[in-house]
Motif scaffolding. Structure first.
Motif, short mmCIF file in Angstrom:
data_model
loop_
_atom_site.label_atom_id
_atom_site.label_comp_id
_atom_site.label_asym_id
_atom_site.label_seq_id
_atom_site.Cartn_x
_atom_site.Cartn_y
_atom_site.Cartn_z
N GLU A 213 76.35 44.98 88.22
CA GLU A 213 74.89 44.82 88.21
C GLU A 213 74.18 45.68 87.16
O GLU A 213 73.14 46.27 87.42
CB GLU A 213 74.32 45.06 89.60
CG GLU A 213 74.87 44.05 90.59
CD GLU A 213 74.11 44.04 91.87
OE1 GLU A 213 73.13 43.29 91.94
OE2 GLU A 213 74.46 44.79 92.78
N LEU A 214 74.79 45.72 85.98
CA LEU A 214 74.06 46.27 84.84
C LEU A 214 73.02 45.24 84.43
O LEU A 214 73.19 44.04 84.72
CB LEU A 214 75.03 46.52 83.67
CG LEU A 214 75.68 47.91 83.57
CD1 LEU A 214 76.45 48.27 84.82
CD2 LEU A 214 76.60 47.98 82.37
N SER A 215 71.98 45.68 83.75
CA SER A 215 70.99 44.71 83.26
C SER A 215 71.61 43.95 82.09
O SER A 215 72.65 44.36 81.55
CB SER A 215 69.72 45.43 82.80
OG SER A 215 70.02 46.19 81.64
N THR A 216 70.97 42.86 81.69
CA THR A 216 71.47 42.09 80.54
C THR A 216 71.51 42.98 79.30
O THR A 216 72.48 42.94 78.53
CB THR A 216 70.54 40.88 80.28
OG1 THR A 216 70.48 40.11 81.49
CG2 THR A 216 71.04 40.00 79.16
N GLU A 217 70.49 43.81 79.13
CA GLU A 217 70.42 44.69 77.95
C GLU A 217 71.54 45.74 78.00
O GLU A 217 72.17 46.02 76.98
CB GLU A 217 69.06 45.37 77.86
CG GLU A 217 67.89 44.44 77.52
CD GLU A 217 67.49 43.50 78.66
OE1 GLU A 217 67.83 43.79 79.83
OE2 GLU A 217 66.85 42.48 78.38
N GLU A 218 71.76 46.31 79.18
CA GLU A 218 72.83 47.32 79.31
C GLU A 218 74.19 46.68 79.03
O GLU A 218 75.06 47.30 78.41
CB GLU A 218 72.83 47.90 80.73
CG GLU A 218 71.71 48.88 81.01
CD GLU A 218 71.59 49.26 82.49
OE1 GLU A 218 71.06 50.34 82.77
OE2 GLU A 218 72.00 48.46 83.38
N THR A 219 74.38 45.45 79.53
CA THR A 219 75.65 44.75 79.31
C THR A 219 75.85 44.50 77.82
O THR A 219 76.94 44.72 77.28
CB THR A 219 75.66 43.40 80.08
OG1 THR A 219 75.39 43.68 81.45
CG2 THR A 219 76.98 42.68 79.94
N ALA A 220 74.78 44.03 77.15
CA ALA A 220 74.86 43.75 75.72
C ALA A 220 75.23 45.02 74.95
O ALA A 220 76.10 45.02 74.08
CB ALA A 220 73.52 43.19 75.23
N GLU A 221 74.58 46.13 75.32
CA GLU A 221 74.82 47.39 74.63
C GLU A 221 76.25 47.88 74.87
O GLU A 221 76.94 48.30 73.94
CB GLU A 221 73.81 48.42 75.13
CG GLU A 221 73.63 49.57 74.18
CD GLU A 221 72.77 50.67 74.78
OE1 GLU A 221 71.87 50.35 75.59
OE2 GLU A 221 73.04 51.84 74.46
N ALA A 222 76.71 47.77 76.12
CA ALA A 222 78.05 48.26 76.45
C ALA A 222 79.12 47.47 75.71
O ALA A 222 80.17 48.02 75.38
CB ALA A 222 78.28 48.17 77.96
N VAL B 150 84.50 39.63 81.37
CA VAL B 150 83.95 40.98 81.19
C VAL B 150 82.42 40.97 81.36
O VAL B 150 81.85 41.85 82.00
CB VAL B 150 84.35 41.53 79.81
CG1 VAL B 150 83.69 42.87 79.55
CG2 VAL B 150 85.85 41.67 79.71
N VAL B 151 81.79 39.95 80.80
CA VAL B 151 80.33 39.86 80.92
C VAL B 151 79.93 39.67 82.39
O VAL B 151 79.02 40.35 82.90
CB VAL B 151 79.77 38.70 80.05
CG1 VAL B 151 78.32 38.39 80.41
CG2 VAL B 151 79.86 39.07 78.57
N PHE B 152 80.63 38.80 83.10
CA PHE B 152 80.32 38.59 84.52
C PHE B 152 80.55 39.87 85.32
O PHE B 152 79.76 40.23 86.19
CB PHE B 152 81.18 37.44 85.08
CG PHE B 152 80.85 37.10 86.51
CD1 PHE B 152 79.79 36.26 86.82
CD2 PHE B 152 81.56 37.66 87.56
CE1 PHE B 152 79.46 35.97 88.13
CE2 PHE B 152 81.25 37.37 88.89
CZ PHE B 152 80.19 36.51 89.17
#
Lengths: 79, 212
Positions: free
Chosen positions: B170-179, B161-163
């Motif tokens: 291509e979400l940013s690391t911060e957007e991925t963390a938030e999602a 899911v993270v990958f």
């Protein structure tokens, strides 16, 4: 710099999130360590291949089901 | 003999920061009740959203349902979209939630996404065979799609899911963390492991033929 340190910093290196000094010492290591250079290159290619891949066309039945469901619900919203 | 050339990694602009020129207009029209504008947005993103739900759920029926529910939810909640991010990024977050609900329902014992996962020593690469230039061009488009879909499906869900969010959507690391409700360091450590695992899994397909 040792090979293990390269792996630890790989993430930030690939994402271009390292300060210039650390970055240049990693690149200096990559210039003389073939194994690390291959790992970094192939890892970068892995990301590029996935990132640049086109999604397959939607199967026809999947597309039909989606648009029928949308038409039904959106039609109700319009009414 | 000189040192091998190191390919520099340039800063790339994430697609989540690139907006098609007509997108804000389509979103505004859809918000004001223009259904055909919303249908245009659906047609634009349906393939990508289906790949996302398929990669996460690894089940076609669940992927179809999650996609449908994501688009319907997006329509119902359009008024909540404030335009601070790209519409697609907002849509991806809705689709991820729908896909994760399906995955948890079908596989309740799956490792929870926010549970600590082992990202330990076994990530150190063992195979270091070179791939050579343009390895993906060795395959036809559909064959390549199958290879990518198969290899990502072999990753455990927390890594997959993270990958998917960080390197495919291509979400940013911060957007991925938030999602995903994860910390930034957790996203980074999972992403590193996912990238290295995928590199290893793609090795048999892409490694350079040895010259005899």
């Amino acid at each position: 710099m040792k090979c293990k340190k390269i792996i630890n910093e790989l993430q930030d290196y690939l994402d271009d999130a390292l300060d210039a000094t650390l970055r240049s010492s990693i690149e200096e290591h990559l210039g003389r360590c073939t194994d690390c250079r291959i790992v970094v290159d192939t890892c970068k290619q892995t990301i590029d291949i996935f990132c640049n891949s086109e999604p397959a066309p939607l199967p026809l039945t999947t597309r039909q089901k989606l648009h029928e469901a949308l038409a039904k619900r959106l039609g109700r919203a319009r009414a | 003999m000189g040192s091998p050339k190191v390919d520099p990694v340039g800063a790339r602009q994430l697609p989540s920061q690139v907006v098609k020129a007509d997108e804000p207009l389509l979103v505004a029209a859809a918000k004001s009740g223009d259904i055909s504008a919303f249908e245009t947005l659906v047609s634009r993103y349906e393939r990508k959203i289906f790949r996302l739900t398929q990669n996460i759920t690894q089940n076609r029926e669940d992927a179809e349902d999650a996609m449908q529910e994501a688009f319907l939810k997006a329509f119902e909640h359009l008024a909540d979209f404030e335009g601070n991010s790209r519409f697609y990024t907002w849509l991806v977050r809705i689709a991820v939630n729908q896909a994760l609900m399906k995955l948890r329902k079908r596989r309740p014992n799956v490792v929870s996404l926010d549970q600590e996962v082992d990202t330990g020593e076994d990530i150190l690469p063992r195979e270091v065979e070179d791939w050579g230039p343009s390895p993906a061009q060795r395959y036809e488009q559909t064959e390549l799609s199958d290879i990518l879909s198969k290899t990502i499906g072999e990753l455990d869900p927390p890594f997959r899911v993270v990958f998917q969010l960080r390197d495919i959507e291509e979400l940013s690391t911060e957007e991925t963390a938030e999602a995903l409700g994860l910390s930034v360091p957790a996203v980074k450590s999972r992403l590193l492991r996912a990238r290295l695992k995928l590199r290893q899994k793609l090795n048999p397909y892409f490694k350079q033929e040895k010259k005899s």
